[in-house]
Design a protein around this motif. Structure first.
Motif, PDB file in Angstrom:
ATOM      1  N   ILE A  46       0.897  -1.375   0.022  1.00 11.18           N
ATOM      2  CA  ILE A  46      -0.048  -0.126  -0.034  1.00 11.18           C
ATOM      3  C   ILE A  46       0.815   1.406  -0.022  1.00 11.18           C
ATOM      4  CG2 ILE A  46      -1.686   1.398   1.258  1.00 11.18           C
ATOM      5  CD1 ILE A  46      -2.757  -1.105   2.377  1.00 11.18           C
ATOM      6  N   GLN A  74      -9.257   3.562   0.553  1.00 13.70           N
ATOM      7  CA  GLN A  74      -9.851   2.161   0.769  1.00 13.70           C
ATOM      8  C   GLN A  74      -9.037   1.108   0.946  1.00 13.70           C
ATOM      9  OE1 GLN A  74     -13.186   1.033   0.976  1.00 13.70           O
ATOM     10  NE2 GLN A  74     -13.687   1.833  -1.203  1.00 13.70           N
ATOM     11  N   MET A  75      -7.720   1.106   0.658  1.00 10.98           N
ATOM     12  CA  MET A  75      -6.668  -0.220   0.808  1.00 10.98           C
ATOM     13  C   MET A  75      -6.392   0.074   2.314  1.00 10.98           C
ATOM     14  SD  MET A  75      -4.330   0.129  -2.420  1.00 10.98           S
ATOM     15  CE  MET A  75      -4.785   0.054  -3.990  1.00 10.98           C
ATOM     16  N   LYS A  77      -5.396  -1.684  -8.726  1.00 12.52           N
ATOM     17  CA  LYS A  77      -4.445  -1.663  -7.615  1.00 12.52           C
ATOM     18  C   LYS A  77      -5.342  -2.431  -6.399  1.00 12.52           C
ATOM     19  CE  LYS A  77      -1.980   2.689  -8.609  1.00 12.52           C
ATOM     20  NZ  LYS A  77      -2.005   4.270  -8.245  1.00 12.52           N
ATOM     21  N   LEU A  78      -6.373  -1.732  -6.064  1.00  7.40           N
ATOM     22  CA  LEU A  78      -7.331  -2.610  -5.194  1.00  7.40           C
ATOM     23  C   LEU A  78      -7.618  -4.228  -5.509  1.00  7.40           C
ATOM     24  CD1 LEU A  78      -9.197  -2.328  -2.836  1.00  7.40           C
ATOM     25  CD2 LEU A  78     -11.135  -1.993  -4.406  1.00  7.40           C
ATOM     26  N   GLU A 138      -7.104   2.574 -10.196  1.00  8.22           N
ATOM     27  CA  GLU A 138      -7.323   2.422  -8.784  1.00  8.22           C
ATOM     28  C   GLU A 138      -8.069   1.171  -8.575  1.00  8.22           C
ATOM     29  OE1 GLU A 138      -7.685   6.916  -7.157  1.00  8.22           O
ATOM     30  OE2 GLU A 138      -9.351   6.226  -8.085  1.00  8.22           O
ATOM     31  N   LEU A 161      -4.343  -5.907  -4.417  1.00  8.61           N
ATOM     32  CA  LEU A 161      -4.430  -6.082  -2.810  1.00  8.61           C
ATOM     33  C   LEU A 161      -5.246  -7.394  -2.635  1.00  8.61           C
ATOM     34  CD1 LEU A 161      -3.811  -5.485  -0.027  1.00  8.61           C
ATOM     35  CD2 LEU A 161      -5.602  -3.726  -0.016  1.00  8.61           C
ATOM     36  N   VAL A 210      -6.357   4.513  -2.186  1.00  2.00           N
ATOM     37  CA  VAL A 210      -5.412   4.261  -0.969  1.00  2.00           C
ATOM     38  C   VAL A 210      -6.218   4.137   0.395  1.00  2.00           C
ATOM     39  CG1 VAL A 210      -3.471   5.020   0.317  1.00  2.00           C
ATOM     40  CG2 VAL A 210      -3.459   5.016  -2.259  1.00  2.00           C
TER      41      VAL A 210
END
Length: 500
Positions: free
Chosen positions: A130, A147-148, A178-179, A175, A182, A145
């Motif tokens: 992150i 949210q992460m 990216k989520l 985005e 994760l 970010v």
């Protein structure tokens, strides 16, 4: 070897006064999988999640975690058993640091070892990839970010089950990826993830299995790879999709040289949109398309004067007019449904009735209020016309589903009988069935002579609804498509800069 079930819900029932929300619903989550929970608004997804997390007590049924029967009486109890939840609205404190948000609510602040807290936060952020610093103020992080970080907080509490409720609704495509990275990392660690979203393409991009609910009942559980998208939609709606693919665009007699209803020349605004020309004729549905940040929303906000207009001139039906504030646009017969439904659309604590009559009341003046009887008549007419699901017109609008809130805002503008209606992302975050209803309504309005500008981040939806598309890139118009050129390939080409 059989995959281990980390969560089993069997025969779950839940009723509220006059409403049966869940009836004999089952749901199974395996260790290390992403399982999409799908259904239209009102299908029972939120209620099932709230039973799952101890917000609601079930009326009947059984919940098992790793094979042991559990009865949660509160969200804290669910959290103690390894059930973490991250909602669409990020429930963190933007004025605190990332580390403070990670540890808030976990003990007495007077005895916090701040150095240790930052070290643990740095370790967790690094392990999950992150891009944030422990001492960074949360408000300085992007939505993705944040949210992460909310997910990292949930995972750090020895999470076995992670529930993500519409986590991507405010994120752009990069985005979202990216989520997803994760989510895949957590999946590889054995965390079972329940994924709730309205974006069908995202369901197939990340999910292993799909469970469908409809009208509070379990419809089925499917391997994502074995369930075609059109069948998923059909199961959610409860009928074969007569749908959107068969919607017929209304082609206005607009190209006969008739005077545009609205025309702008060299229009620009303080939001950075470059000077542009634009026109729309009676009964036409056109749209602004482009990537997130291309200027599509800023362009329509300039038309409506929602942002400060810095240049250009406007004509309505051939006559030069001055629009420097939204009230001027309203009085000229222009309605505007904004992109941010919660922030700019609804007044959450007011009733459905008060939200519906708001624009008409503004035009009339607040010192000349409608009688209660008049207001109820207006609201009831449009609640019925748009099939808004609400107990009554007095119900606070915040208690309605997203799709029904959106229809109430549409009702607000239809009540003013606009000549020109601007709809910015009218179907974002709502279920497939309501999307179809709104698209049909747009085309019906066009047939009745209303001019509509329609914006959606889904190009396919724009192609189904609009007869002309204005393509934007870097806050400037880079192309205009209609007729045979109105197809996804050409739109993408122009957006990417591969065509003039």
């Amino acid at each position: 070897m059989q995959t281990q079930n980390v969560l089993e819900m069997q025969g779950i029932c839940k009723s509220f006064p006059g409403v049966r929300a869940l009836h004999q619903v089952g749901f199974t989550l395996r260790k290390g999988e992403v399982h999409a929970l799908m259904g239209e608004n009102g299908a029972g997804k939120s209620t099932l999640i709230k039973v799952m997390t101890g917000v609601y007590e079930k009326d009947a049924g059984q919940i098992l975690i790793e094979g042991r029967a559990i009865h949660f009486r509160s969200p804290q109890e669910a959290q103690n058993h390894g059930v973490g939840t991250v909602y669409q609205e990020i429930a963190l404190c933007p004025n605190l640091t990332v580390a403070e948000n990670m540890f808030i609510g976990r003990g007495n602040y007077a005895f916090v070892n701040w150095r240790r807290m930052k070290e643990l936060t740095a370790r967790l952020l690094d392990s999950l990839g992150i891009p944030a610093r422990p001492g960074q103020q949360l408000s300085s992080c992007s939505l993705a970010v944040q949210q992460m970080i909310a997910i990292a907080r949930a995972v750090d509490m020895e999470c076995k089950i992670l529930i993500l409720d519409e986590p991507t609704s405010s994120l752009d495509e990069d985005e979202v990826q990216k989520l997803f990275t994760l989510m895949r990392e957590l999946k590889s660690r054995g965390v079972g993830i329940v994924f709730v979203t309205h974006f069908l393409d995202q369901v197939y991009a990340i999910s292993d299995r799909i469970t469908v609910l409809r009208n509070g009942e379990f419809i089925g559980e499917y391997e994502a790879s074995a369930l075609p998208q059109v069948e998923l939609v059909s199961k959610m709606m409860g009928k074969a999709l007569d749908d959107v693919s068969r919607l017929k665009k209304h082609e206005p007699a607009a190209h006969d040289g008739s005077e545009p209803v609205f025309m702008a020349k060299e229009l620009s605004s303080a939001a950075g949109v470059k000077p542009f020309d634009f026109a729309i004729r009676k009964g036409e549905v056109n749209g602004f398309t482009g990537l997130l940040g291309s200027g599509r929303s800023e362009s329509v906000r300039a038309i409506y004067a929602a942002d400060k207009v810095t240049g250009g001139e406007i004509m309505m039906k051939g006559k030069k007019v001055r629009i420097t504030a939204p009230i001027h646009a309203m009085k000229l017969g222009i309605g505007y449904l904004p992109e941010d439904r919660k922030g700019d659309g609804i007044l959450a604590d007011l009733s459905v009735r008060d939200n519906i009559i708001l624009a008409l009341q503004v035009m009339k003046g607040f010192f000349r209020p409608f009688s209660r009887r008049q207001a109820e008549a207006f609201a009831d007419e449009y609640i019925k016309r748009l099939n808004i699901k609400t107990a009554s017109s007095s119900t606070p609008i915040k208690s309605l589903s997203g799709g029904n809130q959106q229809k109430a805002i549409l009702a607000r503008w239809l009540l003013t009988h606009p000549e020109y209606l601007i709809l910015d992302e009218p179907t974002r975050g709502i279920d497939v069935g309501t999307k179809v209803e709104i698209q049909k309504l747009v085309l019906k309005l066009a047939e009745e002579g209303v001019s509509v500008t329609f914006i959606s981040s889904e190009v396919e939806e724009m192609l189904r609804t609009c007869s002309r598309l204005i393509v934007m890139r870097d806050r400037a118009i880079v192309g205009e498509l209609s007729g045979d050129s109105l197809n996804e390939s050409t739109v993408m080409q122009v957006i990417a800069g591969g065509a003039d």
